[in-house]
Write an enzyme that holds these catalytic residues in place. Structure first.
Site, short mmCIF file in Angstrom:
data_model
loop_
_atom_site.label_atom_id
_atom_site.label_comp_id
_atom_site.label_asym_id
_atom_site.label_seq_id
_atom_site.Cartn_x
_atom_site.Cartn_y
_atom_site.Cartn_z
N LYS A 83 0.85 -1.19 0.00
CA LYS A 83 0.00 0.00 0.00
C LYS A 83 0.89 1.24 0.00
O LYS A 83 1.77 1.39 0.85
CB LYS A 83 -0.87 -0.04 1.27
CG LYS A 83 -2.24 0.51 1.06
CD LYS A 83 -3.07 0.15 2.28
CE LYS A 83 -4.32 0.96 2.34
NZ LYS A 83 -4.96 0.85 3.64
C1 E4P Z 1 -8.20 1.28 4.16
O1 E4P Z 1 -7.58 0.90 3.21
C2 E4P Z 1 -8.13 2.65 4.67
O2 E4P Z 1 -6.88 2.91 5.23
C3 E4P Z 1 -9.24 2.82 5.68
O3 E4P Z 1 -10.45 2.39 5.07
C4 E4P Z 1 -9.37 4.25 6.20
O4 E4P Z 1 -10.52 4.33 6.99
P1 E4P Z 1 -10.81 5.57 7.98
O5 E4P Z 1 -11.04 6.79 7.15
O6 E4P Z 1 -12.04 5.16 8.74
O7 E4P Z 1 -9.60 5.70 8.85
#
Ligand code: E4P
Length: 214
Positions: A83
Site C-alpha cells: 500500500k
Molecule cells: C483502508 O484501506 C483505509 O486505510 C481505511 O479504510 C481508512 O478508513 P478511515 O477513514 O475510517 O480511517
C-alpha cells in the site's frame, strides 16, 4: 463485489473469515498501531488466516524508500499487496513495483484525477476514501462514480477499492455503482447482516415450533 476486512485485529479477522465472506484484508499504520504488536508479525498472521490480498502500507515518503519497504513486505507472503500513498513519489514507486510484478494498492485517494494517474502508474487497486470525504461535506460516492466511469471508459485494470467505509449504505452504493471491492470495518459487516424483521420472524418460528407435537 469483493469484500475486504478493514482491520488489523487478528481475532476479528478470524471470526469474519469463519463466516466465509471475506476476500481480503486492508491495514494501515493507524490500524496496526492499535494492535500494539510488531507490524510484520501481524501481517503474516493475517495472511495465514485469509486466503486473499492483504494490504500492508509503507511509511516512507520517497520513492526509493517505498520501493525498498515494498520489496521487504512482498517477501512476507505471496498475497501481500503493498500500500502506497497517492503522492508523486508514490506514482514512481508504484510503477517500479508493478513492473516487478508486485501488486500495489494506492491509498489516500481523494480525487478522480489522482485515480487516473494511479491507474496509469500500474496500481492494482485504487483506494478512494469515501467516509473522510463525507466528513468534509463532499459526496464520497460521487468520487466512486467518477472513478468507475473513467476506468471503464479506458479499460484500466486497476480495481476500485472503496475505503473509509462507515456504514452499510456506503457498501450498498458502492455495489450499485459497480465498484470492485469494499473494505469494511468489522462493525459495518455485522450491520449489513442485521435486520429486526429477521430476528422477529425467527423468534416467532421458534415459538410456534414449541406447539408442534413431538
Ligand atoms: C483502508 O484501506 C483505509 O486505510 C481505511 O479504510 C481508512 O478508513 P478511515 O477513514 O475510517 O480511517
Amino acid at each position: 463485489m469483493k469484500l475486504f476486512a478493514d482491520t488489523a485485529d487478528v481475532e476479528e479477522i478470524r471470526k469474519l473469515n469463519d463466516l466465509g465472506i471475506i476476500d481480503g484484508v486492508t491495514t494501515n499504520p493507524s490500524l496496526i498501531a492499535k494492535e500494539g504488536r510488531k507490524f510484520e508479525e501481524v501481517v503474516q498472521e493475517i495472511a495465514e488466516i485469509v486466503d486473499g490480498p492483504i494490504s500492508a502500507e509503507v511509511v516512507s515518503v520517497k520513492a526509493e524508500g517505498m520501493v525498498a519497504e515494498g520489496r521487504e513486505l512482498a517477501k512476507l507472503h505471496p498475497n501481500i499487496v503493498v500500500k502506497i500513498p497517492t503522492i508523486l513519489e508514490g506514482l514512481k514507486a508504484t510503477r517500479i513495483l508493478a513492473n516487478e510484478g508486485t501488486p500495489v494498492n494506492m491509498t489516500l485517494c481523494f480525487s478522480a484525477t489522482q485515480a487516473l494517474l494511479c491507474a496509469k502508474a500500474g496500481a492494482a487497486y485504487i483506494s478512494p476514501f469515501v467516509g473522510r470525504l463525507d466528513d468534509i461535506h463532499t459526496a464520497g460516492m460521487g468520487l466512486i462514480e467518477e472513478i468507475v466511469t473513467i476506468y471503464s471508459n479506458y479499460d484500466f485494470e486497476t480495481e476500485v477499492l472503496v475505503a473509509s467505509i462507515r456504514s452499510p449504505l456506503h457498501v450498498l452504493d458502492a455495489a450499485i455503482l459497480g465498484a470492485d471491492v469494499a473494505t469494511c470495518p468489522p462493525k459495518t459487516i455485522y450491520q449489513m447482516m442485521a435486520h429486526p424483521l429477521t430476528d422477529i420472524g425467527l423468534a416467532k418460528f421458534l415459538a410456534d415450533w414449541e406447539s408442534v407435537p413431538k
